[in-house]
Design a protein around this motif. Structure first.
Motif, PDB file in Angstrom:
ATOM      1  N   SER A 146       0.899  -1.433  -0.019  1.00 29.49           N
ATOM      2  CA  SER A 146       0.075   0.042  -0.031  1.00 29.49           C
ATOM      3  C   SER A 146       0.851   0.964   0.029  1.00 29.49           C
ATOM      4  CB  SER A 146      -0.978  -0.154   1.193  1.00 29.49           C
ATOM      5  OG  SER A 146      -0.131   0.144   2.514  1.00 29.49           O
ATOM      6  N   SER A 147       0.293   2.330  -0.481  1.00 32.12           N
ATOM      7  CA  SER A 147       0.939   3.732  -0.574  1.00 32.12           C
ATOM      8  C   SER A 147       1.456   4.252   0.798  1.00 32.12           C
ATOM      9  CB  SER A 147       0.010   4.598  -1.173  1.00 32.12           C
ATOM     10  OG  SER A 147      -1.067   5.007  -0.384  1.00 32.12           O
ATOM     11  N   ASN A 148       1.161   3.678   2.035  1.00 32.03           N
ATOM     12  CA  ASN A 148       1.576   4.201   3.096  1.00 32.03           C
ATOM     13  C   ASN A 148       2.769   3.724   3.926  1.00 32.03           C
ATOM     14  OD1 ASN A 148       0.404   2.106   3.831  1.00 32.03           O
ATOM     15  ND2 ASN A 148      -0.838   2.643   5.723  1.00 32.03           N
ATOM     16  N   ARG A 149       3.363   2.814   2.894  1.00 33.49           N
ATOM     17  CA  ARG A 149       4.587   1.915   3.682  1.00 33.49           C
ATOM     18  C   ARG A 149       6.046   2.496   3.261  1.00 33.49           C
ATOM     19  NH1 ARG A 149       2.318  -0.969   7.499  1.00 33.49           N
ATOM     20  NH2 ARG A 149       0.577  -2.058   6.679  1.00 33.49           N
ATOM     21  N   PRO A 150       6.307   3.141   2.224  1.00 31.37           N
ATOM     22  CA  PRO A 150       7.734   3.571   2.203  1.00 31.37           C
ATOM     23  C   PRO A 150       8.191   4.624   3.123  1.00 31.37           C
ATOM     24  CG  PRO A 150       6.872   3.257   0.007  1.00 31.37           C
ATOM     25  CD  PRO A 150       5.603   3.030   0.941  1.00 31.37           C
ATOM     26  N   THR A 151       9.255   4.653   3.782  1.00 33.80           N
ATOM     27  CA  THR A 151       9.862   5.714   4.575  1.00 33.80           C
ATOM     28  C   THR A 151      10.256   6.773   3.888  1.00 33.80           C
ATOM     29  OG1 THR A 151       9.870   4.465   6.655  1.00 33.80           O
ATOM     30  CG2 THR A 151      11.196   6.548   6.530  1.00 33.80           C
ATOM     31  N   VAL A 152       9.901   7.900   3.714  1.00 27.77           N
ATOM     32  CA  VAL A 152      10.362   9.339   3.085  1.00 27.77           C
ATOM     33  C   VAL A 152      11.248   9.958   3.778  1.00 27.77           C
ATOM     34  CG1 VAL A 152      10.220  10.715   1.300  1.00 27.77           C
ATOM     35  CG2 VAL A 152       8.660   8.929   1.331  1.00 27.77           C
ATOM     36  N   LEU A 153      12.652  10.261   3.320  1.00 30.80           N
ATOM     37  CA  LEU A 153      13.518  11.009   3.942  1.00 30.80           C
ATOM     38  C   LEU A 153      13.841  12.272   3.197  1.00 30.80           C
ATOM     39  CD1 LEU A 153      15.750   8.487   5.674  1.00 30.80           C
ATOM     40  CD2 LEU A 153      13.920   9.193   6.711  1.00 30.80           C
ATOM     41  N   LEU A 154      13.810  13.517   3.778  1.00 30.83           N
ATOM     42  CA  LEU A 154      14.266  14.685   3.347  1.00 30.83           C
ATOM     43  C   LEU A 154      15.463  15.116   3.845  1.00 30.83           C
ATOM     44  CD1 LEU A 154      13.898  16.780   0.813  1.00 30.83           C
ATOM     45  CD2 LEU A 154      12.399  17.932   2.379  1.00 30.83           C
ATOM     46  N   ASN A 155      16.525  15.219   3.383  1.00 25.02           N
ATOM     47  CA  ASN A 155      17.733  15.666   4.063  1.00 25.02           C
ATOM     48  C   ASN A 155      17.822  15.105   5.489  1.00 25.02           C
ATOM     49  OD1 ASN A 155      18.510  17.395   2.145  1.00 25.02           O
ATOM     50  ND2 ASN A 155      17.533  19.123   3.155  1.00 25.02           N
ATOM     51  N   GLN A 158      13.408  -2.433   5.528  1.00 29.60           N
ATOM     52  CA  GLN A 158      14.535  -1.824   6.342  1.00 29.60           C
ATOM     53  C   GLN A 158      14.033  -1.559   7.764  1.00 29.60           C
ATOM     54  OE1 GLN A 158      17.026  -1.637   4.456  1.00 29.60           O
ATOM     55  NE2 GLN A 158      15.978  -2.502   2.630  1.00 29.60           N
ATOM     56  N   SER A 159      13.109  -2.229   8.336  1.00 28.56           N
ATOM     57  CA  SER A 159      12.984  -1.685   9.740  1.00 28.56           C
ATOM     58  C   SER A 159      13.878  -1.768  10.899  1.00 28.56           C
ATOM     59  CB  SER A 159      11.713  -2.931  10.055  1.00 28.56           C
ATOM     60  OG  SER A 159      10.567  -2.904   9.141  1.00 28.56           O
ATOM     61  N   SER A 160      14.946  -2.529  10.609  1.00 26.87           N
ATOM     62  CA  SER A 160      15.926  -2.667  11.729  1.00 26.87           C
ATOM     63  C   SER A 160      16.555  -1.254  11.689  1.00 26.87           C
ATOM     64  CB  SER A 160      17.151  -3.820  11.411  1.00 26.87           C
ATOM     65  OG  SER A 160      17.721  -3.564  10.034  1.00 26.87           O
ATOM     66  N   LEU A 161      16.751  -0.442  10.698  1.00 25.60           N
ATOM     67  CA  LEU A 161      17.330   0.758  10.781  1.00 25.60           C
ATOM     68  C   LEU A 161      16.427   1.851  10.787  1.00 25.60           C
ATOM     69  CD1 LEU A 161      20.393   0.347   8.166  1.00 25.60           C
ATOM     70  CD2 LEU A 161      20.368   0.562  10.662  1.00 25.60           C
ATOM     71  N   TYR A 162      15.033   1.895  10.271  1.00 27.31           N
ATOM     72  CA  TYR A 162      14.223   2.902  10.228  1.00 27.31           C
ATOM     73  C   TYR A 162      13.033   2.622  10.842  1.00 27.31           C
ATOM     74  CZ  TYR A 162      17.799   4.752   6.718  1.00 27.31           C
ATOM     75  OH  TYR A 162      18.800   5.060   6.348  1.00 27.31           O
ATOM     76  N   GLY A 163      12.523   1.541  11.451  1.00 26.71           N
ATOM     77  CA  GLY A 163      11.405   1.442  12.293  1.00 26.71           C
ATOM     78  C   GLY A 163      10.502   0.412  11.284  1.00 26.71           C
ATOM     79  N   ALA A 164       9.179   0.349  11.883  1.00 27.10           N
ATOM     80  CA  ALA A 164       8.142  -0.486  11.241  1.00 27.10           C
ATOM     81  C   ALA A 164       7.669   0.298   9.997  1.00 27.10           C
ATOM     82  CB  ALA A 164       7.256  -0.761  12.205  1.00 27.10           C
ATOM     83  N   ASP A 165       7.936   1.273   9.827  1.00 29.01           N
ATOM     84  CA  ASP A 165       7.078   2.066   8.598  1.00 29.01           C
ATOM     85  C   ASP A 165       7.817   1.630   7.519  1.00 29.01           C
ATOM     86  OD1 ASP A 165       5.207   3.054  10.426  1.00 29.01           O
ATOM     87  OD2 ASP A 165       6.192   5.039  10.867  1.00 29.01           O
ATOM     88  N   ALA A 166       9.043   1.337   7.764  1.00 35.16           N
ATOM     89  CA  ALA A 166       9.989   0.942   6.413  1.00 35.16           C
ATOM     90  C   ALA A 166       9.742  -0.336   5.772  1.00 35.16           C
ATOM     91  CB  ALA A 166      11.295   1.396   6.601  1.00 35.16           C
ATOM     92  N   LEU A 167       8.654  -0.869   5.866  1.00 35.95           N
ATOM     93  CA  LEU A 167       8.580  -2.492   5.619  1.00 35.95           C
ATOM     94  C   LEU A 167       8.733  -2.499   4.059  1.00 35.95           C
ATOM     95  CD1 LEU A 167       7.053  -5.074   6.150  1.00 35.95           C
ATOM     96  CD2 LEU A 167       5.121  -4.236   5.465  1.00 35.95           C
ATOM     97  N   ALA A 168       8.466  -1.429   3.238  1.00 35.04           N
ATOM     98  CA  ALA A 168       8.624  -1.652   1.920  1.00 35.04           C
ATOM     99  C   ALA A 168       9.642  -0.761   1.307  1.00 35.04           C
ATOM    100  CB  ALA A 168       7.290  -1.278   1.021  1.00 35.04           C
ATOM    101  N   GLY A 169      10.505  -0.285   2.177  1.00 38.20           N
ATOM    102  CA  GLY A 169      11.909   0.387   1.649  1.00 38.20           C
ATOM    103  C   GLY A 169      12.044   1.791   2.348  1.00 38.20           C
ATOM    104  N   VAL A 170      13.061   2.520   1.461  1.00 41.69           N
ATOM    105  CA  VAL A 170      13.278   3.905   1.825  1.00 41.69           C
ATOM    106  C   VAL A 170      13.486   4.750   0.908  1.00 41.69           C
ATOM    107  CG1 VAL A 170      14.767   5.380   3.122  1.00 41.69           C
ATOM    108  CG2 VAL A 170      14.151   3.392   4.249  1.00 41.69           C
ATOM    109  N   ILE A 171      13.039   5.798   0.663  1.00 35.90           N
ATOM    110  CA  ILE A 171      13.397   6.912  -0.327  1.00 35.90           C
ATOM    111  C   ILE A 171      14.123   7.984   0.542  1.00 35.90           C
ATOM    112  CG2 ILE A 171      12.281   8.325  -2.137  1.00 35.90           C
ATOM    113  CD1 ILE A 171      10.117   6.391  -2.409  1.00 35.90           C
TER     114      ILE A 171
END
Length: 310
Positions: free
Chosen positions: A109-118, A151-164
């Motif tokens: 679903s669309s609420n899974r990737p963790t998005v980081l800005l700077n 990527q939950s080990s580094l960024y928490g449960a919200d990073a189930l589908a990756g990180v941008i």
């Protein structure tokens, strides 16, 4: 026998002459090559995968990196379009620029990737709508990493589908001033100013970009006047970063990005039960992201980062 010997001699002579001629032709090329400048292509590296800089070949997960050269030389104005070619990543936006935005990674679903800005987490686990990548200029980004897989080990449960991870213009990435002016379809204007540089231990980068467009109608004009009007889109983006090196092992840094957007959109359902809607339908966004921190080396093999983000 004499004729055969003469034939062999003539053939050998021709081969010697031909070889000598090729050698003469090749000699300038070798001389030119030896005097030319040598270029080396550096391997791509990832930071988001392990939170340290490592070559992409050593990353256990699938990672795609878009550097400044790819982002600046592309034809896409907004970051949402520049990311569409990355496999396994689906970017959705309804209508024209600034429309409703969503990300789907590998079918989730669309609420899974963790998005980081700077380095600031700007994704909302409930709807993923804190930062609309359709409002971020491609020219405002100096680097984008798309890390797929859990990527939950580094960024928490919200990073189930990756990180941008999106970085704006790097500090001191290009020394000197820069200016932008452009005109395109739908009465679209783009203009901006920026400057990057360094002096001693201090380095900085500031940019201001403005995009104004009369837009177009995403719906068919046959539905009526409410759907036939052009949908205006305006975007003003200000970004800046500064870094000061206290020593070889310690630095302090700060970065900020400000977004002010106005986006008109068409009514959703032409068969709306309450009749034809009147008035403009629009969305306004005003966002500010700040980060202040320090990088310091504890030991030769231990580097830490402390940050406060808003």
């Amino acid at each position: 026998m004499n004729q055969i010997s003469e034939y062999k001699l003539n053939t050998a002579s021709r081969l010697v002459i031909a070889g000598f001629g090729l050698a003469c032709l090749a000699a300038p090329a070798r001389s030119q090559e030896s005097s030319s400048e040598t270029f080396f292509e550096l391997d791509a590296f990832s930071i988001s995968a392990n939170r340290i800089e490592i070559p992409v070949q050593q990353v256990g997960s699938t990672v795609d990196v878009l550097d400044a050269l790819e982002l600046q030389n592309g034809r896409d104005i907004f970051l949402v379009d520049a990311l569409r070619d990355i496999p396994g990543l689906v970017m959705r936006n309804n209508g024209g620029p600034g429309g409703t935005f969503g990300i789907t990674t590998r079918g989730l679903s669309s609420n899974r990737p963790t998005v980081l800005l700077n380095g600031i987490e700007v994704s909302n686990p409930s709807n993923g709508q804190i930062l609309n990548l359709g409002n971020v200029f491609t020219s405002s980004a100096s680097r984008v990493e798309v890390l797929r897989g859990p990527q939950s080990s580094l960024y928490g449960a919200d990073a189930l589908a990756g990180v941008i991870s999106v970085d704006t213009m790097g500090v001191g990435s290009s020394s000197g001033g820069r200016a932008l002016f452009g005109y395109g379809s739908f009465d679209t204007y783009d203009y901006g100013l920026g400057h990057s540089g360094s002096q001693g231990a201090l380095s900085w980068s500031v940019d201001g970009l403005v995009h104004e467009s009369e837009g177009f109608s995403a719906q068919s004009p046959e539905y009526g006047a409410a759907w036939a009007d052009d949908d205006t889109y305006d975007n003003t983006t200000l970004s800046g970063a500064v870094q000061y090196d206290l020593s070889e092992d310690v630095n302090v840094h700060a970065s900020a990005i400000y977004l002010d957007t106005y986006s008109e959109f068409d009514p959703g359902d032409p068969a709306w039960v309450w009749g034809v809607p009147y008035g403009d339908h629009y969305a306004m966004t005003e966002q500010l992201f700040l980060r202040v921190g320090s990088d310091f080396k504890v030991r030769d093999n231990w580097t830490s980062t402390a940050n406060i983000a808003y």
